[in-house]
Design a protein around this motif. Structure first.
Motif, PDB file in Angstrom:
ATOM      1  N   LYS A  50      30.752  76.151   8.112  1.00 47.01           N
ATOM      2  CA  LYS A  50      30.217  77.300   7.372  1.00 47.01           C
ATOM      3  C   LYS A  50      28.696  77.331   7.467  1.00 47.01           C
ATOM      4  N   ASN A  51      28.075  76.172   7.383  1.00 48.25           N
ATOM      5  CA  ASN A  51      26.615  76.106   7.447  1.00 48.25           C
ATOM      6  C   ASN A  51      26.074  76.352   8.858  1.00 48.25           C
ATOM      7  N   LEU A  52      26.951  76.420   9.836  1.00 46.67           N
ATOM      8  CA  LEU A  52      26.534  76.696  11.214  1.00 46.67           C
ATOM      9  C   LEU A  52      26.849  78.137  11.626  1.00 46.67           C
ATOM     10  N   SER A  53      27.250  78.945  10.661  1.00 51.33           N
ATOM     11  CA  SER A  53      27.583  80.341  10.955  1.00 51.33           C
ATOM     12  C   SER A  53      26.412  81.039  11.645  1.00 51.33           C
ATOM     13  N   GLY A  54      26.703  81.670  12.762  1.00 50.30           N
ATOM     14  CA  GLY A  54      25.685  82.416  13.494  1.00 50.30           C
ATOM     15  C   GLY A  54      24.889  81.597  14.487  1.00 50.30           C
ATOM     16  N   THR A  55      25.135  80.288  14.552  1.00 51.09           N
ATOM     17  CA  THR A  55      24.367  79.432  15.474  1.00 51.09           C
ATOM     18  C   THR A  55      25.012  79.326  16.855  1.00 51.09           C
ATOM     19  N   GLY A  56      26.293  79.656  16.952  1.00 49.74           N
ATOM     20  CA  GLY A  56      27.003  79.510  18.219  1.00 49.74           C
ATOM     21  C   GLY A  56      27.551  78.118  18.436  1.00 49.74           C
ATOM     22  N   PHE A  57      27.317  77.217  17.475  1.00 46.49           N
ATOM     23  CA  PHE A  57      27.837  75.852  17.590  1.00 46.49           C
ATOM     24  C   PHE A  57      29.121  75.745  16.787  1.00 46.49           C
ATOM     25  N   ASN A  58      30.091  74.987  17.320  1.00 44.10           N
ATOM     26  CA  ASN A  58      31.382  74.854  16.654  1.00 44.10           C
ATOM     27  C   ASN A  58      31.818  73.409  16.520  1.00 44.10           C
ATOM     28  N   PHE A  59      32.285  73.071  15.306  1.00 44.90           N
ATOM     29  CA  PHE A  59      32.973  71.803  15.066  1.00 44.90           C
ATOM     30  C   PHE A  59      34.478  72.074  15.091  1.00 44.90           C
ATOM     31  N   TYR A  60      35.203  71.226  15.812  1.00 44.88           N
ATOM     32  CA  TYR A  60      36.649  71.372  15.938  1.00 44.88           C
ATOM     33  C   TYR A  60      37.359  70.147  15.368  1.00 44.88           C
ATOM     34  N   PRO A  61      38.640  70.297  14.998  1.00 44.88           N
ATOM     35  CA  PRO A  61      39.431  69.119  14.640  1.00 44.88           C
ATOM     36  C   PRO A  61      39.589  68.207  15.855  1.00 44.88           C
ATOM     37  N   ASP A  62      39.792  66.935  15.600  1.00 43.13           N
ATOM     38  CA  ASP A  62      39.999  65.943  16.647  1.00 43.13           C
ATOM     39  C   ASP A  62      41.170  66.365  17.544  1.00 43.13           C
ATOM     40  N   PRO A  63      40.914  66.553  18.861  1.00 39.61           N
ATOM     41  CA  PRO A  63      41.998  66.985  19.751  1.00 39.61           C
ATOM     42  C   PRO A  63      42.842  65.827  20.294  1.00 39.61           C
ATOM     43  N   TYR A  64      42.559  64.598  19.838  1.00 44.79           N
ATOM     44  CA  TYR A  64      43.279  63.431  20.361  1.00 44.79           C
ATOM     45  C   TYR A  64      43.952  62.661  19.221  1.00 44.79           C
ATOM     46  N   PRO A  65      44.782  63.308  18.424  1.00 41.64           N
ATOM     47  CA  PRO A  65      45.370  62.638  17.247  1.00 41.64           C
ATOM     48  C   PRO A  65      46.211  61.422  17.602  1.00 41.64           C
ATOM     49  N   ASP A  66      46.785  61.408  18.801  1.00 40.34           N
ATOM     50  CA  ASP A  66      47.614  60.274  19.201  1.00 40.34           C
ATOM     51  C   ASP A  66      46.803  58.996  19.356  1.00 40.34           C
ATOM     52  N   GLN A  67      45.476  59.118  19.499  1.00 38.64           N
ATOM     53  CA  GLN A  67      44.636  57.940  19.675  1.00 38.64           C
ATOM     54  C   GLN A  67      44.128  57.373  18.345  1.00 38.64           C
ATOM     55  N   GLN A  68      44.441  58.014  17.250  1.00 38.23           N
ATOM     56  CA  GLN A  68      44.102  57.500  15.918  1.00 38.23           C
ATOM     57  C   GLN A  68      42.616  57.188  15.776  1.00 38.23           C
ATOM     58  N   LEU A  69      41.770  58.088  16.264  1.00 40.10           N
ATOM     59  CA  LEU A  69      40.327  57.844  16.263  1.00 40.10           C
ATOM     60  C   LEU A  69      39.748  57.737  14.851  1.00 40.10           C
ATOM     61  N   PHE A  70      40.378  58.397  13.898  1.00 38.58           N
ATOM     62  CA  PHE A  70      39.890  58.345  12.519  1.00 38.58           C
ATOM     63  C   PHE A  70      39.861  56.913  11.994  1.00 38.58           C
ATOM     64  N   TYR A  71      40.777  56.082  12.501  1.00 40.94           N
ATOM     65  CA  TYR A  71      40.892  54.701  12.039  1.00 40.94           C
ATOM     66  C   TYR A  71      40.198  53.711  12.974  1.00 40.94           C
ATOM     67  N   ARG A  72      39.616  54.194  14.066  1.00 43.72           N
ATOM     68  CA  ARG A  72      39.096  53.284  15.082  1.00 43.72           C
ATOM     69  C   ARG A  72      37.577  53.192  15.108  1.00 43.72           C
ATOM     70  N   SER A  73      36.896  53.922  14.249  1.00 47.38           N
ATOM     71  CA  SER A  73      35.445  53.884  14.262  1.00 47.38           C
ATOM     72  C   SER A  73      34.914  53.431  12.910  1.00 47.38           C
ATOM     73  N   ASP A  74      33.599  53.424  12.772  1.00 48.80           N
ATOM     74  CA  ASP A  74      32.967  52.815  11.604  1.00 48.80           C
ATOM     75  C   ASP A  74      33.083  53.634  10.328  1.00 48.80           C
ATOM     76  N   ASN A  75      33.666  54.815  10.404  1.00 49.43           N
ATOM     77  CA  ASN A  75      33.932  55.596   9.192  1.00 49.43           C
ATOM     78  C   ASN A  75      35.136  55.072   8.432  1.00 49.43           C
ATOM     79  N   ALA A  76      35.992  54.315   9.100  1.00 49.30           N
ATOM     80  CA  ALA A  76      37.324  54.007   8.568  1.00 49.30           C
ATOM     81  C   ALA A  76      37.302  53.222   7.266  1.00 49.30           C
ATOM     82  N   THR A  77      36.396  52.242   7.145  1.00 44.85           N
ATOM     83  CA  THR A  77      36.399  51.394   5.947  1.00 44.85           C
ATOM     84  C   THR A  77      36.179  52.214   4.683  1.00 44.85           C
ATOM     85  N   LEU A  78      35.178  53.082   4.690  1.00 49.67           N
ATOM     86  CA  LEU A  78      34.916  53.909   3.515  1.00 49.67           C
ATOM     87  C   LEU A  78      35.964  55.003   3.348  1.00 49.67           C
TER      88      LEU A  78
END
Length: 429
Positions: free
Chosen positions: A335-363
């Motif tokens: 929403k804060n990027l409206s009009g900028t031409g930049f887009n954030f997308y959902p993770d297109p590789y859910p089978d790789q479980q990236l949400f649990y594989r990086s440093d965000n996972a602990t928190l």
């Protein structure tokens, strides 16, 4: 009316100044400068426990100082130092109700060189029953937060030996956990275990910008600065250094430039924390230690940035967010990027479980809206963990735009006006 006009003019002027600051600070030349230093051969691949990673840490700390960040530690040091413990097995024995146990059916997770315990020592006795999620249950005790004897059903015999991986790297603790493969429920037991205990020093690099009005609400920007080091047995064209330009000098560069930008802007209502994590490549230990220093309820968002140096599957001016569906943080950012031409997308590789594989996972596992932003094409990233991951493979202009877009998208969260929903911990696997 006059006051309203003045307020509008002030707001427009502020936004114009913020944009000018951004364009002056987050530049392609600065991105390239930091990238070149972090991924240079003299950093020796920034492998954990080497002089190369120490050199990288010193560089990052120096940049934090130039950006007028404050150290997280009261000692004035940007290094968040801690120790990992490696326990080399020597011997183990146990008797359960007087019956000797097979040595191979005992795995002691401990930081003590000589562990001697019996039922009088008050250890909690727990059973992992047949049909349970074996590794999920075992992981609950691997952080050594309590003394426990864990009785493991013999149906898990084939995987029981893999528990020894838990003691290859541990945080210092006075607690111990002993796993025993057995069908017994002993009333009396005696256990002995001996290990050669080795201490291994590590350090994250952490700086902060205290919040103006919400100092106890934290927003974290992070990237890991360690990589794979040198492999002299796998030289290609006389090159044996894993430079890690994309993984993750790119994310670390982004975090450092965001620190410089927000410091210059100097209007953050929430406290901003900038962290370069160590030991991601060997188990995420830097982020795990860092996360323990915070009350998760006070952390309002985490922007972990990893591998943004190449174009995403959608091309330029785009990136994806791991765990997009778990909070509304991605929607806020877009929403804060409206009009900028930049887009954030959902993770297109859910089978790789990236949400649990990086440093965000602990928190994230503690409920924090903690996500990783990336562009890496995980199904076809040719240079991932390869000697060829060098600065020449990166799209510096696109990377610069991504960093600017992160800064723009985060403005509501940084100001305290927007707060992402929390991760539903009960729904995590």
């Amino acid at each position: 009316m006059k006051k309203i006009v003045i307020a509008i003019v002030a707001l427009v002027s502020f936004k114009g100044l913020a944009a000018q600051n951004m364009d002056a600070i987050i530049t392609a030349s600065e991105v390239e400068r930091i990238e070149k230093i972090l991924s240079a051969d003299d950093m020796e691949g920034r492998r954990t426990f080497t002089r190369g990673i120490d050199k990288a840490a010193a560089f990052i700390a120096g940049e934090f100082k130039k950006s007028n960040l404050q150290p997280l530690n009261k000692d004035g040091n940007f290094l968040q130092s801690f120790k990992m413990i490696k326990a080399k097995f020597i011997s183990a024995s146990a008797t359960l109700d007087g019956i000797p146990a097979d040595t191979k059916s005992i795995v002691a997770i401990t930081c003590k060189p000589d562990l001697v315990i019996n039922e009088a020592d008050g250890y909690e006795v727990i059973r992992i029953a047949k049909g349970a999620n074996f590794f999920g249950e075992a992981r609950k005790y691997s952080n050594l937060s309590r003394n426990a004897i864990v009785l493991v059903d013999t149906s898990f015999a084939a995987n029981f030996g893999r528990l020894v991986q838990m003691k290859s790297q541990m945080f210092q603790s006075d607690k111990s956990v002993v796993f025993i493969l057995t069908t017994q429920d002993p009333k009396v037991y005696a256990i002995q275990a001996r290990h050669d205990i080795q201490e291994q020093p590590l350090a994250n690099v952490v700086g902060i910008l205290p919040g103006k009005s919400l100092p106890n609400e934290y927003v974290i920007f992070s990237g890991h600065y360690d990589h794979l080091g040198v492999n002299s047995k796998k030289a290609v064209n006389n090159d044996s250094i894993y430079n890690g330009a994309n993984d993750d000098a790119a994310g670390t560069t982004a975090m450092m430039l965001l620190a410089k930008y927000y410091s210059t802007l100097n209007n953050n209502e929430r406290t901003l924390v900038f962290a370069a994590f160590t030991a991601e490549e060997i188990g995420g230990f830097g982020a795990s230690y860092f996360s323990r220093q915070f009350n998760p309820a006070e952390v309002k968002a985490m922007f972990n940035i990893e591998m943004i140096g190449t174009e995403s599957k959608w091309g330029t001016n785009s990136a994806y967010i791991t765990g997009y569906e778990k909070t509304d943080m991605g929607q806020i950012l877009q929403k804060n990027l409206s009009g900028t031409g930049f887009n954030f997308y959902p993770d297109p590789y859910p089978d790789q479980q990236l949400f649990y594989r990086s440093d965000n996972a602990t928190l994230a596992r503690l409920g924090v809206p903690a996500h990783t932003i990336s562009t890496s094409k995980m199904d076809s990233e040719a240079n991932y963990h390869q000697l060829s991951d060098e600065i020449g493979t990166l799209n510096i202009p696109n990377m610069t735009q991504i960093i600017k877009s992160v800064a723009l998208s985060a403005r509501g969260i940084v100001s305290g006006k927007e707060t992402p929903s929390r991760v539903d911990v009960s729904a995590l696997r």
